[in-house]
Design a protein around this motif. Sequence first.
Motif, PDB file in Angstrom:
ATOM      1  N   SER A  84       1.805   9.523   7.582  1.00 10.27           N
ATOM      2  CA  SER A  84       0.695   8.567   7.618  1.00 10.27           C
ATOM      3  C   SER A  84      -0.618   9.259   7.940  1.00 10.27           C
ATOM      4  O   SER A  84      -1.663   8.949   7.352  1.00 10.27           O
ATOM      5  CB  SER A  84       0.978   7.476   8.655  1.00 10.27           C
ATOM      6  OG  SER A  84       2.141   6.764   8.322  1.00 10.27           O
ATOM      7  N   PRO A 162       6.594  -2.492  13.466  1.00  6.53           N
ATOM      8  CA  PRO A 162       5.189  -2.066  13.465  1.00  6.53           C
ATOM      9  C   PRO A 162       4.468  -2.541  12.207  1.00  6.53           C
ATOM     10  O   PRO A 162       4.039  -1.744  11.375  1.00  6.53           O
ATOM     11  CB  PRO A 162       5.311  -0.539  13.524  1.00  6.53           C
ATOM     12  CG  PRO A 162       6.562  -0.243  12.751  1.00  6.53           C
ATOM     13  CD  PRO A 162       7.508  -1.388  13.068  1.00  6.53           C
ATOM     14  N   TYR A 163       4.337  -3.886  12.060  1.00  6.16           N
ATOM     15  CA  TYR A 163       3.803  -4.444  10.834  1.00  6.16           C
ATOM     16  C   TYR A 163       2.528  -5.245  11.076  1.00  6.16           C
ATOM     17  O   TYR A 163       2.348  -5.855  12.125  1.00  6.16           O
ATOM     18  CB  TYR A 163       4.833  -5.366  10.163  1.00  6.16           C
ATOM     19  CG  TYR A 163       6.169  -4.714   9.923  1.00  6.16           C
ATOM     20  CD1 TYR A 163       6.251  -3.475   9.291  1.00  6.16           C
ATOM     21  CD2 TYR A 163       7.350  -5.327  10.329  1.00  6.16           C
ATOM     22  CE1 TYR A 163       7.477  -2.867   9.070  1.00  6.16           C
ATOM     23  CE2 TYR A 163       8.575  -4.732  10.109  1.00  6.16           C
ATOM     24  CZ  TYR A 163       8.639  -3.494   9.479  1.00  6.16           C
ATOM     25  OH  TYR A 163       9.851  -2.899   9.265  1.00  6.16           O
ATOM     26  N   VAL A 164       1.655  -5.245  10.077  1.00  5.00           N
ATOM     27  CA  VAL A 164       0.536  -6.177  10.008  1.00  5.00           C
ATOM     28  C   VAL A 164       0.977  -7.293   9.068  1.00  5.00           C
ATOM     29  O   VAL A 164       1.438  -7.032   7.959  1.00  5.00           O
ATOM     30  CB  VAL A 164      -0.734  -5.497   9.456  1.00  5.00           C
ATOM     31  CG1 VAL A 164      -1.863  -6.511   9.299  1.00  5.00           C
ATOM     32  CG2 VAL A 164      -1.168  -4.366  10.371  1.00  5.00           C
ATOM     33  N   CYS A 165       0.843  -8.540   9.512  1.00 10.21           N
ATOM     34  CA  CYS A 165       1.392  -9.663   8.748  1.00 10.21           C
ATOM     35  C   CYS A 165       0.382 -10.806   8.688  1.00 10.21           C
ATOM     36  O   CYS A 165      -0.347 -11.056   9.661  1.00 10.21           O
ATOM     37  CB  CYS A 165       2.693 -10.143   9.383  1.00 10.21           C
ATOM     38  SG  CYS A 165       3.464 -11.557   8.551  1.00 10.21           S
ATOM     39  N   TYR A 275       3.055  -8.664   4.331  1.00 10.32           N
ATOM     40  CA  TYR A 275       2.990  -7.712   5.431  1.00 10.32           C
ATOM     41  C   TYR A 275       3.160  -6.277   4.951  1.00 10.32           C
ATOM     42  O   TYR A 275       3.650  -6.023   3.852  1.00 10.32           O
ATOM     43  CB  TYR A 275       4.011  -8.048   6.526  1.00 10.32           C
ATOM     44  CG  TYR A 275       5.452  -8.165   6.079  1.00 10.32           C
ATOM     45  CD1 TYR A 275       6.334  -7.100   6.218  1.00 10.32           C
ATOM     46  CD2 TYR A 275       5.942  -9.367   5.571  1.00 10.32           C
ATOM     47  CE1 TYR A 275       7.666  -7.225   5.842  1.00 10.32           C
ATOM     48  CE2 TYR A 275       7.272  -9.496   5.191  1.00 10.32           C
ATOM     49  CZ  TYR A 275       8.120  -8.422   5.329  1.00 10.32           C
ATOM     50  OH  TYR A 275       9.440  -8.537   4.951  1.00 10.32           O
ATOM     51  N   CYS A 276       2.693  -5.352   5.781  1.00  7.13           N
ATOM     52  CA  CYS A 276       2.852  -3.917   5.507  1.00  7.13           C
ATOM     53  C   CYS A 276       2.911  -3.190   6.840  1.00  7.13           C
ATOM     54  O   CYS A 276       2.668  -3.779   7.904  1.00  7.13           O
ATOM     55  CB  CYS A 276       1.710  -3.378   4.646  1.00  7.13           C
ATOM     56  SG  CYS A 276       0.117  -3.288   5.472  1.00  7.13           S
ATOM     57  N   ARG A 277       3.245  -1.940   6.792  1.00 10.24           N
ATOM     58  CA  ARG A 277       3.305  -1.139   8.010  1.00 10.24           C
ATOM     59  C   ARG A 277       1.899  -0.934   8.560  1.00 10.24           C
ATOM     60  O   ARG A 277       0.928  -0.751   7.813  1.00 10.24           O
ATOM     61  CB  ARG A 277       3.962   0.206   7.735  1.00 10.24           C
ATOM     62  CG  ARG A 277       5.451   0.127   7.416  1.00 10.24           C
ATOM     63  CD  ARG A 277       5.977   1.509   7.076  1.00 10.24           C
ATOM     64  NE  ARG A 277       5.802   2.420   8.192  1.00 10.24           N
ATOM     65  CZ  ARG A 277       6.743   2.683   9.110  1.00 10.24           C
ATOM     66  NH1 ARG A 277       7.905   2.081   9.031  1.00 10.24           N
ATOM     67  NH2 ARG A 277       6.507   3.537  10.075  1.00 10.24           N
ATOM     68  N   GLU A 278       1.804  -0.930   9.889  1.00 13.45           N
ATOM     69  CA  GLU A 278       0.506  -0.715  10.537  1.00 13.45           C
ATOM     70  C   GLU A 278      -0.137   0.597  10.118  1.00 13.45           C
ATOM     71  O   GLU A 278      -1.349   0.690   9.939  1.00 13.45           O
ATOM     72  CB  GLU A 278       0.672  -0.732  12.064  1.00 13.45           C
ATOM     73  CG  GLU A 278       0.949  -2.092  12.649  1.00 13.45           C
ATOM     74  CD  GLU A 278       1.137  -2.030  14.156  1.00 13.45           C
ATOM     75  OE1 GLU A 278       1.123  -3.093  14.793  1.00 13.45           O
ATOM     76  OE2 GLU A 278       1.314  -0.909  14.689  1.00 13.45           O
ATOM     77  N   ASP A 279       0.674   1.635   9.959  1.00 10.84           N
ATOM     78  CA  ASP A 279       0.108   2.952   9.657  1.00 10.84           C
ATOM     79  C   ASP A 279      -0.402   3.065   8.225  1.00 10.84           C
ATOM     80  O   ASP A 279      -1.092   4.023   7.880  1.00 10.84           O
ATOM     81  CB  ASP A 279       1.125   4.068   9.950  1.00 10.84           C
ATOM     82  CG  ASP A 279       2.448   3.856   9.215  1.00 10.84           C
ATOM     83  OD1 ASP A 279       2.604   2.823   8.541  1.00 10.84           O
ATOM     84  OD2 ASP A 279       3.330   4.725   9.311  1.00 10.84           O
ATOM     85  N   ARG A 281      -1.896   0.189   6.651  1.00 11.12           N
ATOM     86  CA  ARG A 281      -2.846  -0.896   6.405  1.00 11.12           C
ATOM     87  C   ARG A 281      -4.276  -0.403   6.219  1.00 11.12           C
ATOM     88  O   ARG A 281      -5.073  -1.024   5.483  1.00 11.12           O
ATOM     89  CB  ARG A 281      -2.792  -1.905   7.573  1.00 11.12           C
ATOM     90  CG  ARG A 281      -3.715  -3.107   7.406  1.00 11.12           C
ATOM     91  CD  ARG A 281      -3.322  -3.958   6.225  1.00 11.12           C
ATOM     92  NE  ARG A 281      -4.213  -5.096   6.085  1.00 11.12           N
ATOM     93  CZ  ARG A 281      -5.367  -5.081   5.431  1.00 11.12           C
ATOM     94  NH1 ARG A 281      -5.756  -3.948   4.848  1.00 11.12           N
ATOM     95  NH2 ARG A 281      -6.118  -6.157   5.349  1.00 11.12           N
ATOM     96  N   LYS A 282      -4.644   0.725   6.850  1.00 10.03           N
ATOM     97  CA  LYS A 282      -6.021   1.205   6.765  1.00 10.03           C
ATOM     98  C   LYS A 282      -6.285   2.069   5.539  1.00 10.03           C
ATOM     99  O   LYS A 282      -7.440   2.430   5.279  1.00 10.03           O
ATOM    100  CB  LYS A 282      -6.381   1.980   8.041  1.00 10.03           C
ATOM    101  CG  LYS A 282      -6.421   1.113   9.289  1.00 10.03           C
ATOM    102  CD  LYS A 282      -6.804   1.920  10.515  1.00 10.03           C
ATOM    103  CE  LYS A 282      -6.813   1.050  11.759  1.00 10.03           C
ATOM    104  NZ  LYS A 282      -7.183   1.835  12.973  1.00 10.03           N
TER     105      LYS A 282
END
Length: 315
Positions: A84, A162-165, A275-279, A281-282
């Motif tokens: 990441s 560790p997800y952004v949803c 949703y996707c993994r936090e690492d 998302r950016k």
Amino acid sequence: MQKNITSLGSLNWDDLKFFLEVARTRKASVAAKRLAVDYTTVSRRISSLEVSLGTLLFEKSRTNGFVLTTEGQRLLGYAESIESTLHMACEQVSGSGVALSGHVRMGCTEGFGSFFVTPQLSHFVDTYPAISVDILPLPHFISLSKREADIVIALERPEHGPYVCCKLCDYKLQLYATQDYLNQHPPIRKPTDLAEHPFISYVDDLAFSSELLYLANVVPGASASLRSTSVIAQYVAAQQGRSMAILPCFLAAQDPRLLPVLGEQIAITRKFWMYCREDLRKLKRITLLWDYIREVTEQNQGLLMGETREIKFAD
């Protein structure tokens, strides 16, 4: 003596890429295909990594494939963090040209992925030709932890990880039949009239989500002599005019051959979550696709809720 994997400074990133693919797929043959190399190369690189670390990373099983050992599990966390960080570093130091390029894999439920997301993505890649997209419209759960996809659209939000949803949208399902079916069967004026009509539905014990098991609640005692794990198969069967099916409006409403039966009396509302993994998302390519899907979904609330038959695309 076993080495401490957190303190080694001589790890080869190429070896870690092989390690990550084997850890995610559990099969060296599948990892080899994804990395565009042969099986022996994967096996050799894994062995090299194990030798350099002085520890066993995988237990090999005929039934379960390559299973991570305790040390392998520890390394996996570090390797994913490195991966990441490298993705982020490439975007930050390579300028705007890289920011609008790269590859994204999106997993989605079968019907939504095939009849809504895929048409929208065909417009997305026209707008951003340097971003390639894989769409996986599958009738089963797609794992982010195994990196089967970068972004997932699902019926249920992840309970942990560790997800952004975000909630993507509500959508409606209705009962549909062809005009030929309605002409050749007893009239349907109220829900109790449905008891003697044939349906196509899901195979209950093989449905990947309990959110799909709605026929028994809508029509108690309903007869479904034809069942399928695929909503597209149910849609095709309903087109034949020999049975009815409860289908998402975004799928059935686009087909003039299918007519809603009992309108608002038989209507079910469900949700989609994205949703996707936090690492990830950016990453700019992830952000672009994430925002695009949210925008076109909002534009199509009428289709999703059965108020219109027309799909809209972003300007």
